[in-house]
Structures are given as C-alpha cells and as structure tokens.
Write an enzyme that holds these catalytic residues in place. Sequence first.
Site, PDB file in Angstrom:
ATOM      1  N   GLU A  79       0.825  -1.218   0.000  1.00  0.00           N
ATOM      2  CA  GLU A  79       0.000   0.000   0.000  1.00  0.00           C
ATOM      3  C   GLU A  79       0.856   1.264   0.000  1.00  0.00           C
ATOM      4  O   GLU A  79       0.335   2.350   0.243  1.00  0.00           O
ATOM      5  CB  GLU A  79      -0.938   0.018   1.211  1.00  0.00           C
ATOM      6  CG  GLU A  79      -2.016  -1.047   1.224  1.00  0.00           C
ATOM      7  CD  GLU A  79      -3.124  -0.792   0.206  1.00  0.00           C
ATOM      8  OE1 GLU A  79      -2.943   0.079  -0.665  1.00  0.00           O
ATOM      9  OE2 GLU A  79      -4.148  -1.479   0.282  1.00  0.00           O
ATOM     10  N   HIS A 100      -7.916  -1.742   9.723  1.00  0.00           N
ATOM     11  CA  HIS A 100      -9.016  -2.597   9.278  1.00  0.00           C
ATOM     12  C   HIS A 100     -10.007  -2.803  10.421  1.00  0.00           C
ATOM     13  O   HIS A 100     -10.497  -3.912  10.631  1.00  0.00           O
ATOM     14  CB  HIS A 100      -8.487  -3.956   8.819  1.00  0.00           C
ATOM     15  CG  HIS A 100      -7.652  -3.915   7.572  1.00  0.00           C
ATOM     16  ND1 HIS A 100      -6.843  -4.956   7.185  1.00  0.00           N
ATOM     17  CD2 HIS A 100      -7.500  -2.959   6.636  1.00  0.00           C
ATOM     18  CE1 HIS A 100      -6.225  -4.635   6.055  1.00  0.00           C
ATOM     19  NE2 HIS A 100      -6.583  -3.430   5.700  1.00  0.00           N
TER      20      HIS A 100
HETATM   21 ZN    ZN Z   1      -5.694  -2.652   3.997  1.00  0.00          ZN
END
Ligand code: ZN
Length: 222
Positions: A79, A100
């Site tokens: 990411e 998350h």
């Molecule tokens: Zn993620």
Amino acid sequence: MTPKANQEAKREVLDVCQEMQRVALVIGSSGNASFRIPDTDTIAITPSSVDYACMDTNDVMIINLEGDIIDGDRNPSTEHPLHTAIYKARPDVNAIVHTHGIYASALAVLQEPLPPIIDEFVIKLGGQIEVAKYGLPGSEELATNVVEALGPRNGVLLANHGGVCVGPSMDVALHNALLLERVAQIYLLASAVDKKKINLLPAESIEMQHQMFEMMKRVKKR
Ligand SMILES: [Zn+2]
C-alpha cells in the site's frame, strides 16, 4: 537524513503497528503505517507480509516519496503508493496509519460517509469522513481516490476495505484512528436503533470546531 533519525522513525512505525494489533485495529500483518523522517523526502514504512508479533525495527523499510527503497532488505508495504501520495499532497502530515477496524470497515462496506455526530470528532478529524471510491489494494487508482476523499481532513474510509488516518505525529494519527473507529461504532449502533432519529452536531458547533481544527493544523508540531 541521519541513521539516528531513520532508527527513530522505524521505531515509531514498529510501535504503532504493534499497538494497532493490540487494540484490534488490525490482525496478523494487515494494515500498515508510515512516518515522515524530519526534513527529508523519505519515510519509514511497514514491510510487506511480516507479522507484527515478530517484527523488529530492522524489518521496517525506508523509501522515498517516489517509492524507491533507500534502506532495508524487505519489500515496502504494497500500500505504499497510498502513503507517498498523501505525503505529497499534505505537507502537514507526518504520520499515517491504515487500519481494518470492524466498525470503520462496516461503514466502508456500506460506502456511507461518517457524519459529525459527536463532539471532538470535527476538532480532531476535520469534518464528515468521506468514502474513497474503490480501487484495487496497492494500486495508483486507490492512492488517487484516497487523496481526493481525504482532502484537508485527518481521516478517510476506503470502500470495501478499511480506514486511513493521518496526523502531525504518530500519536495523533493513532488517536485519530481510534476516534474514527469509536464514532463509526456509535453511528452504526444509533443507526440500528433508528437512523431517522440521528441528530448531527448543531451547525454552529461544527463551524466552531472546524475553525479549531484549521487553527491546530497551522500549529506545526510533531
Ligand atoms: Zn488494507
């Protein structure tokens, strides 16, 4: 850039990842975090696919804002485009956490923005938290969508994925992530009782808190 600054930045990333796991904002090696190394165009960032429980500072990567590896033997988080895009767009941001958490993720699945319903929310996060349009994890498209939906605020939801929070320091970024998760939980609980009865903060309170948010952003601090 000094080795000491790099080491301190790696420690910030390691500590926040382990704390995010401890408070169940992430599990295993999911989510990620990064920290801007003072007065450089480099950041410390979570490595890809290393469980937080057995990660040490040597695993944390240093990359520049173009995504090139500067230091470290692993791969940076997949990411990392999302992180570098935010640092380029927001000079006031020195730390980013991607989480998350269950409740923020539930709102992200609904693709529903989180409105200002609780005091402190606007002061810390800057206003209604928007949902970034879906993009494949790790893609430049997701990074672009996240920067757009984040805007000048300190938090954003990622459609069908989770949340991202930012701050001038790692402590503030983590606090913002915990606040986002908490307010998402309150909003979903209130919605389950009766969504039509949800009251937003009064407009004058939102305006006053927004002014304080802007004022605090101008006070540059780590
Ligand atoms: Zn993620």
